[in-house]
Write an enzyme that holds these catalytic residues in place. Structure first.
Site, PDB file in Angstrom:
ATOM      1  N   ARG A 182      -0.692  -8.509  13.835  1.00  0.00           N
ATOM      2  CA  ARG A 182      -0.960  -7.157  12.264  1.00  0.00           C
ATOM      3  C   ARG A 182      -1.837  -8.570  12.087  1.00  0.00           C
ATOM      4  O   ARG A 182      -3.027  -7.938  11.402  1.00  0.00           O
ATOM      5  CB  ARG A 182      -0.199  -6.726  12.249  1.00  0.00           C
ATOM      6  CG  ARG A 182       0.656  -5.536  12.905  1.00  0.00           C
ATOM      7  CD  ARG A 182       1.635  -5.116  12.547  1.00  0.00           C
ATOM      8  NE  ARG A 182       2.143  -4.297  11.160  1.00  0.00           N
ATOM      9  CZ  ARG A 182       2.804  -4.699  10.321  1.00  0.00           C
ATOM     10  NH1 ARG A 182       4.761  -4.797  10.958  1.00  0.00           N
ATOM     11  NH2 ARG A 182       2.697  -4.200   9.577  1.00  0.00           N
ATOM     12  N   LYS A 231       1.044  -1.374  -0.116  1.00  0.00           N
ATOM     13  CA  LYS A 231       0.319  -0.207  -0.139  1.00  0.00           C
ATOM     14  C   LYS A 231       1.308   0.826   0.170  1.00  0.00           C
ATOM     15  O   LYS A 231       0.585   2.577  -0.828  1.00  0.00           O
ATOM     16  CB  LYS A 231      -0.693   0.227   1.499  1.00  0.00           C
ATOM     17  CG  LYS A 231      -2.308  -1.270   1.010  1.00  0.00           C
ATOM     18  CD  LYS A 231      -2.501  -1.036   2.685  1.00  0.00           C
ATOM     19  CE  LYS A 231      -2.044  -1.097   3.993  1.00  0.00           C
ATOM     20  NZ  LYS A 231      -1.225  -2.768   4.266  1.00  0.00           N
ATOM     21  N   ARG A 236      11.461  -1.258  11.410  1.00  0.00           N
ATOM     22  CA  ARG A 236      10.002  -0.182  11.905  1.00  0.00           C
ATOM     23  C   ARG A 236       9.798  -1.559  13.014  1.00  0.00           C
ATOM     24  O   ARG A 236       9.774  -2.465  13.529  1.00  0.00           O
ATOM     25  CB  ARG A 236       8.830  -0.614  10.939  1.00  0.00           C
ATOM     26  CG  ARG A 236       8.647   0.531  10.655  1.00  0.00           C
ATOM     27  CD  ARG A 236       7.239   0.580   9.835  1.00  0.00           C
ATOM     28  NE  ARG A 236       6.409  -0.103  10.214  1.00  0.00           N
ATOM     29  CZ  ARG A 236       4.748   0.109   9.175  1.00  0.00           C
ATOM     30  NH1 ARG A 236       5.336   0.699   7.771  1.00  0.00           N
ATOM     31  NH2 ARG A 236       3.851  -0.757   9.671  1.00  0.00           N
ATOM     32  N   ARG A 243      11.795  -5.123   5.365  1.00  0.00           N
ATOM     33  CA  ARG A 243      11.723  -3.518   4.799  1.00  0.00           C
ATOM     34  C   ARG A 243      12.782  -2.918   5.290  1.00  0.00           C
ATOM     35  O   ARG A 243      12.638  -2.865   7.261  1.00  0.00           O
ATOM     36  CB  ARG A 243      10.700  -3.146   5.363  1.00  0.00           C
ATOM     37  CG  ARG A 243      10.234  -1.759   4.882  1.00  0.00           C
ATOM     38  CD  ARG A 243       8.295  -1.537   5.129  1.00  0.00           C
ATOM     39  NE  ARG A 243       8.050  -2.103   6.320  1.00  0.00           N
ATOM     40  CZ  ARG A 243       6.076  -2.405   6.241  1.00  0.00           C
ATOM     41  NH1 ARG A 243       5.856  -1.297   5.517  1.00  0.00           N
ATOM     42  NH2 ARG A 243       5.440  -2.129   7.597  1.00  0.00           N
ATOM     43  N   ARG A 297      -9.938   1.130   8.331  1.00  0.00           N
ATOM     44  CA  ARG A 297      -9.565  -0.656   9.108  1.00  0.00           C
ATOM     45  C   ARG A 297     -10.527  -1.308   9.028  1.00  0.00           C
ATOM     46  O   ARG A 297     -10.664  -1.822   9.568  1.00  0.00           O
ATOM     47  CB  ARG A 297      -8.585  -0.307   9.387  1.00  0.00           C
ATOM     48  CG  ARG A 297      -7.548  -0.619   9.220  1.00  0.00           C
ATOM     49  CD  ARG A 297      -5.882  -0.730   9.798  1.00  0.00           C
ATOM     50  NE  ARG A 297      -4.760  -1.323   9.571  1.00  0.00           N
ATOM     51  CZ  ARG A 297      -3.735  -0.541   9.148  1.00  0.00           C
ATOM     52  NH1 ARG A 297      -3.623   0.724   8.144  1.00  0.00           N
ATOM     53  NH2 ARG A 297      -3.144  -1.137   9.154  1.00  0.00           N
TER      54      ARG A 297
HETATM   55  P1  AP5 Z   1       4.804  -1.431   2.017  1.00  0.00           P
HETATM   56  O1  AP5 Z   1       4.399  -0.770   0.972  1.00  0.00           O
HETATM   57  O2  AP5 Z   1       5.686  -0.685   3.609  1.00  0.00           O
HETATM   58  O3  AP5 Z   1       3.700  -2.378   2.329  1.00  0.00           O
HETATM   59  P2  AP5 Z   1       2.103  -1.705   3.401  1.00  0.00           P
HETATM   60  O4  AP5 Z   1       1.104  -2.340   2.543  1.00  0.00           O
HETATM   61  O5  AP5 Z   1       2.361   0.066   2.906  1.00  0.00           O
HETATM   62  O6  AP5 Z   1       2.216  -2.434   4.846  1.00  0.00           O
HETATM   63  P3  AP5 Z   1       2.620  -1.664   5.923  1.00  0.00           P
HETATM   64  O7  AP5 Z   1       3.549  -2.832   6.820  1.00  0.00           O
HETATM   65  O8  AP5 Z   1       2.693  -0.252   5.933  1.00  0.00           O
HETATM   66  O9  AP5 Z   1       0.776  -1.663   6.158  1.00  0.00           O
HETATM   67  P4  AP5 Z   1       0.214  -1.851   7.269  1.00  0.00           P
HETATM   68  O10 AP5 Z   1      -1.061  -2.015   7.717  1.00  0.00           O
HETATM   69  O11 AP5 Z   1       0.930  -2.949   9.049  1.00  0.00           O
HETATM   70  O12 AP5 Z   1       1.288  -0.599   8.174  1.00  0.00           O
HETATM   71  P5  AP5 Z   1       0.564   1.020   8.844  1.00  0.00           P
HETATM   72  O13 AP5 Z   1       1.260   1.433   8.415  1.00  0.00           O
HETATM   73  O14 AP5 Z   1      -0.700   1.410   7.790  1.00  0.00           O
HETATM   74  O15 AP5 Z   1       5.509  -2.793   1.970  1.00  0.00           O
HETATM   75  C1  AP5 Z   1       6.267  -3.463   3.020  1.00  0.00           C
HETATM   76  C2  AP5 Z   1       8.236  -4.232   2.001  1.00  0.00           C
HETATM   77  O16 AP5 Z   1       7.713  -5.314   0.748  1.00  0.00           O
HETATM   78  C3  AP5 Z   1       8.589  -3.401   1.976  1.00  0.00           C
HETATM   79  O17 AP5 Z   1       9.932  -3.447   1.779  1.00  0.00           O
HETATM   80  C4  AP5 Z   1       8.188  -2.763   0.204  1.00  0.00           C
HETATM   81  O18 AP5 Z   1      10.587  -2.145  -0.216  1.00  0.00           O
HETATM   82  C5  AP5 Z   1       8.595  -4.629   0.213  1.00  0.00           C
HETATM   83  N1  AP5 Z   1       7.625  -4.496  -1.142  1.00  0.00           N
HETATM   84  C6  AP5 Z   1       6.378  -3.406  -1.750  1.00  0.00           C
HETATM   85  N2  AP5 Z   1       5.434  -3.661  -3.465  1.00  0.00           N
HETATM   86  C7  AP5 Z   1       6.156  -5.212  -3.326  1.00  0.00           C
HETATM   87  C8  AP5 Z   1       6.134  -5.470  -4.400  1.00  0.00           C
HETATM   88  N3  AP5 Z   1       5.316  -4.996  -5.982  1.00  0.00           N
HETATM   89  N4  AP5 Z   1       7.575  -6.790  -4.811  1.00  0.00           N
HETATM   90  C9  AP5 Z   1       8.329  -6.475  -4.331  1.00  0.00           C
HETATM   91  N5  AP5 Z   1       8.141  -5.708  -2.734  1.00  0.00           N
HETATM   92  C10 AP5 Z   1       7.861  -5.042  -2.330  1.00  0.00           C
HETATM   93  O19 AP5 Z   1      -0.069   0.465  10.318  1.00  0.00           O
HETATM   94  C11 AP5 Z   1       0.954   0.625  11.037  1.00  0.00           C
HETATM   95  C12 AP5 Z   1      -0.409   0.838  12.716  1.00  0.00           C
HETATM   96  O20 AP5 Z   1      -0.988   1.774  12.734  1.00  0.00           O
HETATM   97  C13 AP5 Z   1      -1.547  -0.765  12.854  1.00  0.00           C
HETATM   98  O21 AP5 Z   1      -0.807  -2.077  13.412  1.00  0.00           O
HETATM   99  C14 AP5 Z   1      -2.690   0.144  13.356  1.00  0.00           C
HETATM  100  O22 AP5 Z   1      -1.494   0.293  14.919  1.00  0.00           O
HETATM  101  C15 AP5 Z   1      -2.104   1.825  13.008  1.00  0.00           C
HETATM  102  N6  AP5 Z   1      -3.622   2.159  12.252  1.00  0.00           N
HETATM  103  C16 AP5 Z   1      -3.205   2.387  10.816  1.00  0.00           C
HETATM  104  N7  AP5 Z   1      -3.752   2.912  10.435  1.00  0.00           N
HETATM  105  C17 AP5 Z   1      -5.197   2.670  10.979  1.00  0.00           C
HETATM  106  C18 AP5 Z   1      -6.138   2.714  11.262  1.00  0.00           C
HETATM  107  N8  AP5 Z   1      -7.047   2.887  10.111  1.00  0.00           N
HETATM  108  N9  AP5 Z   1      -7.397   2.353  12.432  1.00  0.00           N
HETATM  109  C19 AP5 Z   1      -7.164   1.889  13.427  1.00  0.00           C
HETATM  110  N10 AP5 Z   1      -5.503   1.752  13.768  1.00  0.00           N
HETATM  111  C20 AP5 Z   1      -4.552   1.694  12.633  1.00  0.00           C
HETATM  112 MG    MG Z   2       2.848   1.379   4.594  1.00  0.00          MG
END
Ligand code: AP5
Ligand code: MG
Length: 218
Positions: free
Chosen positions: A171, A18, A160, A127, A93
């Site tokens: 998660r 994402k 992270r 990552r 979410r």
């Molecule tokens: P990356 O693009 O970073 O993946 P992502 O989908 O953004 O994963 P996240 O871990 O950031 O998502 P998340 O939903 O767990 O965390 P968030 O920060 O939103 O890619 C991951 C890795 O893969 C990277 O190394 C990249 O280079 C590699 N990669 C990507 N695409 C690739 C491809 N096509 N091919 C090869 N490699 C690839 O949330 C964190 C925390 O915040 C949550 O746990 C929660 O506590 C809180 N939170 C956030 N939003 C909410 C909400 N709406 N409600 C409640 N709590 C929330």
């Molecule tokens: Mg992310």
């Protein structure tokens, strides 16, 4: 791609890409990316009141309470830069978050990036993120040119603290229980675009761009 307006939600499990794909869209199309995860991590880093409230939740891989998350997005979506277009990366979410969003904005589509659980673990444990500009790297699939240094701004890359295996599992549980029902929610509204998130990022981005047009107003 010439777009007038593009209001999107990016769905998908942790590590689906994402952040990676929304940053590509922000750079190439100028669409603002809004990541609730980034906002929470900044608050934790700056030790704000919000940061102190959410720190333990993020570290444990749980979800921040709906009312807090909704209030932050409602405020952010009142800014002028997102009047025409935005990508919500990681919001909504939960079903209550989606219902709250519908009351103050009308997204064109929810894009669900599908990735298998075994690939997620590989992606998240490899990552690395730039402390200064937030650019996303991977030790194997997208290494920086110089070890631990951001190609774009020279900032330091870090892992992270919720990318440890145990926290990733928590998660994933939160995702399957709370977030996956949103797929049916947006499908029922005819607003779901499903994309295979497992190929390389350039392929995923190209597929996303070629498919999203049919959801956008002409
Ligand atoms: P990356 O693009 O970073 O993946 P992502 O989908 O953004 O994963 P996240 O871990 O950031 O998502 P998340 O939903 O767990 O965390 P968030 O920060 O939103 O890619 C991951 C890795 O893969 C990277 O190394 C990249 O280079 C590699 N990669 C990507 N695409 C690739 C491809 N096509 N091919 C090869 N490699 C690839 O949330 C964190 C925390 O915040 C949550 O746990 C929660 O506590 C809180 N939170 C956030 N939003 C909410 C909400 N709406 N409600 C409640 N709590 C929330
Ligand atoms: Mg992310």
């Amino acid at each position: 791609m010439n777009i007038q307006s593009m209001k999107l939600i990016f769905l998908g499990p942790p590590g689906a890409g994402k952040g990676t794909i929304s940053k590509m869209a922000a750079e190439r199309l100028g669409v603002p990316q809004i990541s609730t995860g980034d906002m929470f991590r900044t608050a934790v880093k700056e030790k704000t009141e919000l940061g102190l409230r959410v720190q333990a939740i993020l570290a444990a891989g749980g979800l921040v309470p709906d009312e807090l998350t909704i209030a932050i997005i409602r405020e952010r979506l009142s800014w002028p830069d997102v009047r025409q277009s935005y990508i919500l990366d990681g919001f909504p979410r939960t079903i209550p978050q989606a219902e709250a969003l519908a009351a103050f904005s009308s997204p064109d589509a929810a894009v669900d990036f599908e990735v298998r659980d075994d690939l997620i673990l590989f992606r998240l444990t490899g990552r690395r993120v730039c402390r200064a500009c937030g650019a996303i790297y991977h030790a194997v699939t997208k290494p920086p040119k110089v070890d631990s240094i951001c190609d774009l701004c020279g900032g330091e890359l870090y892992t992270r603290n919720d990318d440890r295996e145990e926290t990733v599992k928590a998660r994933l549980r939160a995702y399957h229980e709370e977030t996956e029902p949103l797929i049916g929610y947006y499908a029922g509204k005819g607003r779901l675009l499903t994309i295979d998130g497992s190929p390389d990022a350039e392929t995923v981005y190209t597929t996303f761009i070629s498919e999203i047009g049919r959801f956008l107003k002409k």
